[in-house]
Scaffold this motif. Structure first.
Motif: not given
Length: 234
Positions: A75-77, A106-107, A114-120, A145-151
């Protein structure tokens, strides 16, 4: 938790172990998730993270550790990650060796969330990965949209890839895209020598699947003897 290794083909090493939730008597993940609902989702998500790190620390794991998480449980990263941070620091497990996986099926509450979570998570030293990539239509949008390390490629794309030129072409294209974006691409669900050889031919370096080792409850499984032999014969 059960653990399953992720291997790096270029140096024939175990790169990471994915923590996979199981019931107390070894019941499947599907059985476990039948008991998860909106009321206990947050506590379940937090408990899985702590249990995975605890197990990795107890086993003195020297590889990375992949932990699955549910974006809708965050709910809050910054607040939701605190217990994970505290436990990792208490056990001494390095933050930079933890990779948080989220599935494209998973929406989250919103793309921005979701971007906030990844950035955090990135700011704290964790790595992130998109799991089951290719299972839904949102994969490329998430990657843009995101910058994941892996796919992690969904197993459906990997199944029988050695006999399907279309799948080979798609995976080669994704290898090129991820290389350009500086994202590591991983094939999961590899079950045969031919699938392994075909994935390696497309340029994949990270792999996971029963061909290498089945998940083992509360322990790090050994790799199957001869699992790298198909690469030597190429």
């Amino acid at each position: 938790m059960a653990l399953q290794p992720i291997v790096r083909l270029s140096d024939r090493s175990i790169y990471s172990h994915e923590a996979l939730v199981r019931g107390l008597a070894g019941e499947s993940a599907r059985w476990v998730f039948e008991h998860v609902n909106a009321d206990n989702l947050f506590r379940f998500d937090q408990a899985c993270r702590v249990k995975a790190i605890q197990l990795a620390s107890q086993l003195r794991m020297e590889s990375h550790l992949n932990i699955n998480f549910t974006p809708t449980a965050v709910y809050h990263p910054e607040r939701c990650i605190q217990s994970t941070l505290e436990f990792a620091r208490a056990t001494g497990f390095p933050l930079e060796r933890i990779i948080f996986e989220f599935t494209e099926t998973e929406k989250a509450n919103s793309p921005a969330h979701l971007n906030d979570i990844v950035e955090c998570y990135r700011s704290l030293g964790f790595k992130t990965a998109i799991d089951d990539f290719g299972a839904c239509y949102s994969g490329l949008n998430l990657l843009a949209q995101l910058k994941p390390d892996q796919v992690k490629l969904d197993a459906v794309l990997v199944r029988n890839i050695d006999r399907d030129r279309r799948r080979q072409a798609i995976v080669r294209g994704l290898v090129d895209i991820c290389r350009e974006l500086e994202v590591e691409l991983l094939c999961e669900g590899i079950e045969t020598a031919n699938e392994l050889a075909a994935c390696a031919d497309t340029g994949i370096d990270l792999c996971q699947g029963y061909w290498f080792a089945k998940p083992l409850l509360e322990a790090m499984p050994s790799l199957e003897p001869g699992c790298f032999e198909p690469l030597e014969k190429r």
